[in-house]
Design a protein around this motif. Structure first.
Motif, mmCIF file in Angstrom:
data_model
loop_
_atom_site.group_PDB
_atom_site.id
_atom_site.type_symbol
_atom_site.label_atom_id
_atom_site.label_comp_id
_atom_site.label_asym_id
_atom_site.label_seq_id
_atom_site.Cartn_x
_atom_site.Cartn_y
_atom_site.Cartn_z
ATOM 1 N N VAL A 96 -12.504 10.149 4.457
ATOM 2 C CA VAL A 96 -11.074 10.204 4.773
ATOM 3 C C VAL A 96 -10.409 8.908 4.298
ATOM 4 C CG1 VAL A 96 -9.362 10.346 6.635
ATOM 5 C CG2 VAL A 96 -11.441 11.732 6.744
ATOM 6 N N LYS A 97 -11.080 7.779 4.549
ATOM 7 C CA LYS A 97 -10.552 6.479 4.104
ATOM 8 C C LYS A 97 -10.424 6.438 2.584
ATOM 9 C CE LYS A 97 -12.039 3.317 7.716
ATOM 10 N NZ LYS A 97 -12.849 2.151 8.058
ATOM 11 N N GLN A 98 -11.475 6.911 1.917
ATOM 12 C CA GLN A 98 -11.446 6.905 0.446
ATOM 13 C C GLN A 98 -10.299 7.772 -0.071
ATOM 14 O OE1 GLN A 98 -15.359 8.166 -0.767
ATOM 15 N NE2 GLN A 98 -16.265 6.164 -0.402
ATOM 16 N N ALA A 99 -10.162 8.977 0.512
ATOM 17 C CA ALA A 99 -9.112 9.894 0.056
ATOM 18 C C ALA A 99 -7.731 9.291 0.323
ATOM 19 C CB ALA A 99 -9.252 11.234 0.770
ATOM 20 N N ARG A 100 -7.574 8.662 1.487
ATOM 21 C CA ARG A 100 -6.286 8.017 1.812
ATOM 22 C C ARG A 100 -5.939 6.948 0.774
ATOM 23 N NH1 ARG A 100 -6.538 2.686 2.911
ATOM 24 N NH2 ARG A 100 -7.997 2.953 4.642
ATOM 25 N N SER A 101 -6.946 6.111 0.418
ATOM 26 C CA SER A 101 -6.678 5.056 -0.557
ATOM 27 C C SER A 101 -6.427 5.635 -1.947
ATOM 28 C CB SER A 101 -7.842 4.067 -0.605
ATOM 29 O OG SER A 101 -7.576 3.095 -1.589
ATOM 30 N N LEU A 102 -7.227 6.642 -2.325
ATOM 31 C CA LEU A 102 -7.024 7.251 -3.654
ATOM 32 C C LEU A 102 -5.613 7.832 -3.760
ATOM 33 C CD1 LEU A 102 -10.547 8.903 -4.024
ATOM 34 C CD2 LEU A 102 -9.597 7.176 -5.570
ATOM 35 N N GLY A 103 -5.169 8.469 -2.678
ATOM 36 C CA GLY A 103 -3.803 9.005 -2.664
ATOM 37 C C GLY A 103 -2.773 7.888 -2.794
ATOM 38 N N ALA A 104 -2.996 6.801 -2.063
ATOM 39 C CA ALA A 104 -2.056 5.672 -2.105
ATOM 40 C C ALA A 104 -2.048 5.022 -3.494
ATOM 41 C CB ALA A 104 -2.434 4.644 -1.041
ATOM 42 N N GLU A 105 -3.235 4.965 -4.139
ATOM 43 C CA GLU A 105 -3.307 4.409 -5.499
ATOM 44 C C GLU A 105 -2.537 5.306 -6.474
ATOM 45 O OE1 GLU A 105 -7.498 2.901 -6.535
ATOM 46 O OE2 GLU A 105 -7.710 3.452 -4.432
ATOM 47 N N TRP A 106 -2.701 6.611 -6.303
ATOM 48 C CA TRP A 106 -2.017 7.593 -7.146
ATOM 49 C C TRP A 106 -0.492 7.441 -6.991
ATOM 50 C CZ3 TRP A 106 -3.467 13.519 -6.522
ATOM 51 C CH2 TRP A 106 -2.785 14.268 -7.490
ATOM 52 N N ALA A 107 -0.040 7.309 -5.754
ATOM 53 C CA ALA A 107 1.398 7.139 -5.504
ATOM 54 C C ALA A 107 1.917 5.855 -6.155
ATOM 55 C CB ALA A 107 1.658 7.115 -3.997
ATOM 56 N N LEU A 108 1.119 4.783 -6.049
ATOM 57 C CA LEU A 108 1.536 3.495 -6.623
ATOM 58 C C LEU A 108 1.610 3.584 -8.153
ATOM 59 C CD1 LEU A 108 2.261 0.586 -5.792
ATOM 60 C CD2 LEU A 108 -0.162 0.000 -5.937
ATOM 61 N N VAL A 109 0.628 4.255 -8.744
ATOM 62 C CA VAL A 109 0.628 4.428 -10.203
ATOM 63 C C VAL A 109 1.878 5.192 -10.627
ATOM 64 C CG1 VAL A 109 -0.521 5.650 -12.118
ATOM 65 C CG2 VAL A 109 -1.875 4.255 -10.550
ATOM 66 N N ASN A 110 2.166 6.306 -9.937
ATOM 67 C CA ASN A 110 3.335 7.112 -10.315
ATOM 68 C C ASN A 110 4.642 6.358 -10.086
ATOM 69 O OD1 ASN A 110 1.421 8.981 -10.881
ATOM 70 N ND2 ASN A 110 2.314 10.639 -9.691
ATOM 71 N N GLU A 111 4.677 5.558 -9.030
ATOM 72 C CA GLU A 111 5.878 4.762 -8.744
ATOM 73 C C GLU A 111 6.129 3.741 -9.858
ATOM 74 O OE1 GLU A 111 6.819 3.138 -4.551
ATOM 75 O OE2 GLU A 111 5.945 1.464 -5.662
ATOM 76 N N GLN A 112 5.057 3.026 -10.246
ATOM 77 C CA GLN A 112 5.196 2.023 -11.309
ATOM 78 C C GLN A 112 5.485 2.689 -12.657
ATOM 79 O OE1 GLN A 112 5.255 -1.394 -10.932
ATOM 80 N NE2 GLN A 112 5.351 -0.793 -8.780
ATOM 81 N N ALA A 113 4.876 3.853 -12.889
ATOM 82 C CA ALA A 113 5.113 4.579 -14.145
ATOM 83 C C ALA A 113 6.575 5.008 -14.229
ATOM 84 C CB ALA A 113 4.191 5.789 -14.232
ATOM 85 N N SER A 114 7.127 5.446 -13.100
ATOM 86 C CA SER A 114 8.524 5.911 -13.113
ATOM 87 C C SER A 114 9.484 4.754 -13.401
ATOM 88 C CB SER A 114 8.865 6.579 -11.777
ATOM 89 O OG SER A 114 8.896 5.593 -10.761
ATOM 90 N N GLN A 115 9.036 3.524 -13.135
ATOM 91 C CA GLN A 115 9.879 2.353 -13.427
ATOM 92 C C GLN A 115 9.619 1.800 -14.835
ATOM 93 O OE1 GLN A 115 9.193 -0.459 -10.218
ATOM 94 N NE2 GLN A 115 9.637 1.085 -8.668
ATOM 95 N N GLY A 116 8.760 2.502 -15.596
ATOM 96 C CA GLY A 116 8.464 2.071 -16.968
ATOM 97 C C GLY A 116 7.556 0.865 -17.045
ATOM 98 N N HIS A 117 6.787 0.598 -15.966
ATOM 99 C CA HIS A 117 5.924 -0.591 -15.934
ATOM 100 C C HIS A 117 4.543 -0.359 -16.542
ATOM 101 C CE1 HIS A 117 8.128 -2.913 -12.477
ATOM 102 N NE2 HIS A 117 8.851 -2.759 -13.552
ATOM 103 N N LEU A 118 4.197 0.913 -16.826
ATOM 104 C CA LEU A 118 2.828 1.208 -17.259
ATOM 105 C C LEU A 118 2.820 1.944 -18.599
ATOM 106 C CD1 LEU A 118 1.487 2.587 -13.834
ATOM 107 C CD2 LEU A 118 1.484 0.224 -14.626
ATOM 108 N N THR A 119 1.696 1.860 -19.301
ATOM 109 C CA THR A 119 1.574 2.612 -20.553
ATOM 110 C C THR A 119 1.117 4.035 -20.224
ATOM 111 O OG1 THR A 119 -0.747 2.037 -20.846
ATOM 112 C CG2 THR A 119 0.873 0.525 -21.804
ATOM 113 N N ALA A 120 1.464 4.966 -21.104
ATOM 114 C CA ALA A 120 1.098 6.369 -20.881
ATOM 115 C C ALA A 120 -0.429 6.529 -20.870
ATOM 116 C CB ALA A 120 1.713 7.239 -21.964
ATOM 117 N N THR A 121 -1.124 5.766 -21.709
ATOM 118 C CA THR A 121 -2.587 5.858 -21.782
ATOM 119 C C THR A 121 -3.221 5.454 -20.451
ATOM 120 O OG1 THR A 121 -2.406 5.231 -24.097
ATOM 121 C CG2 THR A 121 -4.599 5.141 -23.129
ATOM 122 N N TYR A 122 -2.736 4.342 -19.914
ATOM 123 C CA TYR A 122 -3.266 3.865 -18.632
ATOM 124 C C TYR A 122 -3.014 4.894 -17.536
ATOM 125 C CZ TYR A 122 -3.519 1.016 -14.344
ATOM 126 O OH TYR A 122 -3.796 0.547 -13.085
#
Lengths: 411, 117
Positions: free
Chosen positions: B29-55
């Motif tokens: 449950v802890k792992q899934a919670r963190s993986l979800g939070a990492e996914w949200a953070l990636v999408n948040e930063q991507a939406s702000q143009g902070h990340l490359t499409a490959t990454y």
């Protein structure tokens, strides 16, 4: 002492300090326990400085590698046990680094992970074959300085410096449940293991012999160990602090190594991300080379073979075949598809279990006047050396129960 | 001494490896919670143009792979947390950070309740 050479040596030590295990555990430690585990990085760094300086001094004074002296000092049986234990620990660590570097290439290029692992092992074998020793060390170490972006990112996000400073004091956070206390204990042991990985000392001392260190290089050894490793450790602490500030509040306990690169992307955008990934790539690739070479050095030195990259590969054929075979073995472990994070955990666990066996002979040798003459351990080195031996022995005893009770730090 | 400690250690290993139920699932449950939070953070930063499409593409692949492994490791896949992990996995890679984070937050609540139980 050539100032340029000294600076390069220090910068190499800084850039080469962080490896995949430190990257993973620093990021997880910060998000899980805030700044409380900074003190463990600090304590571990003093330990690795003590043992690195000692091993460099043995190399410069006795002009013999640690494993060669170990066989004479400990005898064949005990020496073999130590050798076997360190080979297993270093091989798993090398596999974790190879997997880590392939993962980072995957983040950078999108190319298949396993293909990248094969490609990178080929590139690393070629680089060791072609480059002289000091350029192997410098290439990966100096390019690993891209990791400085994590320290710059920490400044940019305006962290609570008073809390970071407070983290240098050994502490246990208040209000932890029994489970959380056990997890804190496991992280403490894991960070000590990651900072004190035995391969670092073997590579460092063998490097001293490769570069022909003599008693005149004692000061250089001391400065490189203290300043290089001390500054290198600040990078790991920066990753921890960034994680406490950026990841902890949003419930991220990095489960995959690539998440750490977000620490630079958040303040600096795409260029921050790219520099962080490049820094991680060179730092982890450098660690893969060092673990493989450290293992080959140990085996060749123990059995009295010709060894060293100051010789042409065909002038030390058994040594050459050994480091190539070790790289291929590490690659085969990665190709089984085992998760990199699991390899990191096993590397940490195996290394802490064998740490006392690997550092005891060094302590005995550096304290032996017959070998070391006037360069024998002084009161400070002796006291710190034995103090750290007690610490790592306690950590080794606690490691397996803590790993099992906390499911590898997952609670 | 070693003879006395070895059976204790084996018991500990056996005890850890045969655990099941919510307590054993807590780590996942802890792992899934963190993986979800990492996914949200990636999408948040991507939406702000902070990340490359490959990454972003690579991170999505690894996050999803890890979530699937975590989901398969649950000893009670039909539990509330099992359903939440499946709901998270059903989200498209480019789902909004808020949507992903809401799953992670629910997993965090379940995690807290399991820890206090």
């Amino acid at each position: 002492m050539n100032p340029l050479e000294l600076t390069l040596g220090i910068m190499t030590a800084v850039g080469g300090f962080v490896d995949i295990s430190e990257l993973v555990f620093a990021a997880k430690a910060g998000s899980t326990f805030g700044y409380a585990l900074i003190s463990v990085f600090f304590i571990g760094t003093i330990g690795i400085i003590v043992f690195s300086e000692m091993s460099g001094r043995v190399a410069a004074a006795a002009k013999q590698p640690v494993f060669n002296l170990m066989r004479h000092r400990l005898g064949l049986k005990l020496g073999l046990v130590t050798l076997a234990a360190s080979i297993v620990a270093n091989l798993i660590t090398c596999a974790a680094e190879v997997g880590g570097v392939a993962l980072i290439l995957n983040y950078l290029t999108g190319a298949p992970y396993l293909l990248m692992a094969i490609l990178m092992v080929a590139v690393m074998i070629a680089s060791i074959w072609i480059l002289p020793f000091e350029w192997i060390e410098r290439t990966y170490g100096l390019l690993g300085l891209f990791m400085l972006i994590f320290a710059v990112a920490l400044v940019a996000i305006h962290p609570p410096w008073d809390k970071i400073a407070g983290g240098f004091m050994p502490q246990v956070p208040h209000g932890l449940s029994t489970k959380e206390l056990l997890t804190f204990g496991y992280f403490t042991v894991a960070i000590l293991s990651a900072v004190l990985f035995p391969y670092e000392v073997y590579f460092y001392s063998s490097g001293g012999i490769e570069e022909g260190w003599a008693p005149k290089d004692m000061l250089k050894n001391r400065i490189t160990a203290i300043v290089g490793m001390g500054l290198g450790s600040t990078l790991a602490i920066a990753i921890l602090a960034n994680s406490a500030q950026l990841f902890g509040p949003v419930n991220v306990d990095p489960e995959i190594p690539g998440t750490a690169a977000l620490q630079a992307a958040i303040p600096f955008g795409r260029w921050g991300l790219m520099i962080a990934l490049l820094g991680m790539f060179f730092a982890v690739a450098g660690a893969a080379v060092e673990t493989c070479m450290a293992n080959a050095y140990s085996i060749a030195q123990f059995f009295g073979w010709m060894w060293g990259r100051h010789k042409k590969p065909w002038e030390a054929p058994r040594f050459t075949l050994t480091w190539i075979a070790l790289f291929i073995l590490a690659l085969l472990i990665v190709l089984t598809g085992v998760d990199v994070m699991m390899l990191v955990e096993f590397a940490i666990l195996f290394s802490i279990l064998v740490l006392p066996f690997t550092y005891l002979p060094l302590l005995l040798l550096a304290g032996d006047r017959k070998y070391m003459r006037e360069y024998v351990n002084g009161p400070l080195a002796k006291t710190l050396g034995w103090l750290y031996f007690v610490i790592i022995t306690a950590a080794a005893v606690a490691a397996l129960p803590l790993y099992l009770l906390t499911s590898g730090g997952n609670g | 001494m070693a003879r006395k400690l070895l059976p204790l250690l084996l018991l500990l290993i056996a005890g850890c490896s045969h655990a099941s139920g919510p307590e054993a699932d807590l780590q996942y449950v802890k792992q899934a919670r963190s993986l979800g939070a990492e996914w949200a953070l990636v999408n948040e930063q991507a939406s702000q143009g902070h990340l490359t499409a490959t990454y972003v593409g690579s991170m999505h692949q690894w996050l999803r792979d890890n979530l699937q492994t975590t989901s398969r490791s649950l000893t009670q896949p039909d539990s509330r947390y099992g359903q939440e992990v499946r709901a998270l996995l059903a989200e498209p890679d480019d789902a909004s950070p808020e949507e992903i984070r809401s799953h992670s937050d629910r997993l965090k609540q379940i995690e807290d309740s399991l820890e206090s139980a």
